[in-house]
Enzyme design. Structure first.
Site, PDB file in Angstrom:
ATOM      1  N   THR A 110     -55.542 -14.475  32.283  1.00  0.00           N
ATOM      2  CA  THR A 110     -54.157 -14.961  32.351  1.00  0.00           C
ATOM      3  C   THR A 110     -54.093 -16.472  32.582  1.00  0.00           C
ATOM      4  OG1 THR A 110     -53.895 -14.558  34.755  1.00  0.00           O
ATOM      5  CG2 THR A 110     -53.359 -12.733  33.263  1.00  0.00           C
ATOM      6  N   LEU A 164     -49.016 -16.872  32.422  1.00  0.00           N
ATOM      7  CA  LEU A 164     -48.114 -15.724  32.287  1.00  0.00           C
ATOM      8  C   LEU A 164     -48.951 -14.456  32.438  1.00  0.00           C
ATOM      9  CD1 LEU A 164     -45.267 -14.800  31.838  1.00  0.00           C
ATOM     10  CD2 LEU A 164     -45.606 -15.009  29.374  1.00  0.00           C
ATOM     11  N   HIS A 165     -48.824 -13.777  33.558  1.00  0.00           N
ATOM     12  CA  HIS A 165     -49.747 -12.707  33.933  1.00  0.00           C
ATOM     13  C   HIS A 165     -49.397 -11.324  33.346  1.00  0.00           C
ATOM     14  CE1 HIS A 165     -51.477 -15.472  36.906  1.00  0.00           C
ATOM     15  NE2 HIS A 165     -50.274 -15.674  37.402  1.00  0.00           N
ATOM     16  N   ASP A 166     -48.336 -10.712  33.843  1.00  0.00           N
ATOM     17  CA  ASP A 166     -48.099  -9.280  33.588  1.00  0.00           C
ATOM     18  C   ASP A 166     -47.892  -8.895  32.126  1.00  0.00           C
ATOM     19  OD1 ASP A 166     -46.312  -8.954  36.730  1.00  0.00           O
ATOM     20  OD2 ASP A 166     -48.442  -8.733  36.264  1.00  0.00           O
ATOM     21  N   THR A 172     -49.456  -9.618  29.649  1.00  0.00           N
ATOM     22  CA  THR A 172     -50.745  -9.378  28.963  1.00  0.00           C
ATOM     23  C   THR A 172     -51.032  -7.872  28.886  1.00  0.00           C
ATOM     24  OG1 THR A 172     -51.946  -9.626  31.061  1.00  0.00           O
ATOM     25  CG2 THR A 172     -51.768 -11.586  29.657  1.00  0.00           C
TER      26      THR A 172
END
Ligand code: RIB
Ligand code: CA
Length: 313
Positions: A196, A242-244, A246
């Protein structure tokens, strides 16, 4: 390709919000059975309220939202208002929700839904501390064969941690839950900071959200602009990670990612390294691989996917 049955477990959170919107914008590929909220970025009542507001923003008020656990299995709750703001969705001025939470507890609904499903038929998408998922496994281990795979945002190895020097937030908040889930024996795909932190939001992309000229685009632009400030100050990077989303992007376009099947264990004893994900990347132990650990992403393709799908809402 037939649609994949999924459950989203989440603590919205601006980045969770984009992941939820991406899933709701992809009904051809994803059959979202329900959303279960958990305490994490902000307390449970706020993550639950936020999930309702996001489903209404996406014009999918029929989406079932269940409140899950209000604190981790063992440790006291740690939240992240310093990143996400007091509401958890700062940056978006969303109307109060008009829909209500489902009455059933999220963990019980998850168990009931899995037990009534075929084996290997449901993917659990985890955007948050793993308290609900671990609780479901502890309460009803017979759900395990029903889980097709667990795709989760969490952990970090080469990148270190983001809430402590060694731990990523989702794992740190509930390391005991993460330990339970990573040892469950079902296929697990991890989206750690190692991937991320290679998905950095660029100004042009943010402006693309704004230029969608829709309520979704405006809300996404506002949330991401607020949310990236913390990481810009912290990492001095060209954009915030931008984490989630993914997790959902992996379900939609797995070819955007690369990783390795390795052993990952969780530190649950040392306070110094609590919640660290110990990744045997070079296979130097005899510990069995248990996780597909992603560390590469086609960032352009990832951000284009989000923009294309959000334009449909
Ligand atoms: O470390 C990033 C993760 O922690 C994301 O899921 C973010 O929403 C926070 O929950
Ligand atoms: Ca999250």
């Amino acid at each position: 390709m037939s649609s994949q049955k999924i459950i989203i477990d989440t603590d919205p959170g601006q980045d969770d919000a984009i992941g939820i919107l991406l899933a709701l914008a992809s009904p051809e590929e994803l059959d979202l059975l329900g959303i279960v909220t958990v305490a994490g970025n902000v307390p449970l009542e706020l993550t639950s309220r936020n999930a309702l507001m996001l489903c209404e923003l996406a014009k999918k008020p029929e989406t079932k939202v269940f409140a899950g656990c209000s604190r981790p299995l063992v440790r006291p709750l740690v939240t992240a208002e310093h990143v996400h703001g007091k509401t958890g969705l700062d940056g978006a001025d969303l109307p109060d929700p008009t829909t209500s939470l489902q009455k059933q507890h999220g963990v019980d609904w998850t168990i009931e839904t899995l037990l009534s499903a075929e084996d290997n038929s449901i993917t659990i998408c985890c955007f948050a501390p793993l308290t609900n998922v671990a609780m479901a496994m502890i309460k009803a281990p017979e759900i395990l064969p029903k889980i097709n795979r667990i795709v989760m945002m969490g952990g970090g190895y080469f990148e270190g941690g983001n809430i402590t020097p060694t731990a990523e937030f989702n794992i740190y908040v509930d390391p005991h839950a993460a330990n339970t889930v990573l040892r469950c024996g079902r296929p697990i795909v991890m989206m750690p900071l190692d991937v991320t932190h290679k998905a950095l939001m660029q100004r042009k992309w943010l402006e693309g959200l704004r230029d969608l000229g829709s309520a979704v685009g405006d809300a996404a632009y506002g949330m991401m602009s607020f949310y990236e400030r913390f990481d810009l100050e912290k990492y001095g990077s060209s954009g915030g990670p931008l984490h989630d989303p993914t997790v959902i992007a992996y379900l939609l376009k797995p070819e955007l990612f690369e990783g390795r099947y390795v052993n990952v264990e969780i530190e649950i004893h040392s306070e110094l390294t609590m919640g660290m994900t110990v990744v045997d990347w070079w296979n130097v132990t005899d510990r069995q691989p248990n996780v597909t650990y992603n560390n590469q992403i086609n960032a352009d393709g990832f951000f284009q996917l989000i923009l294309d799908r959000l334009s449909l809402l």
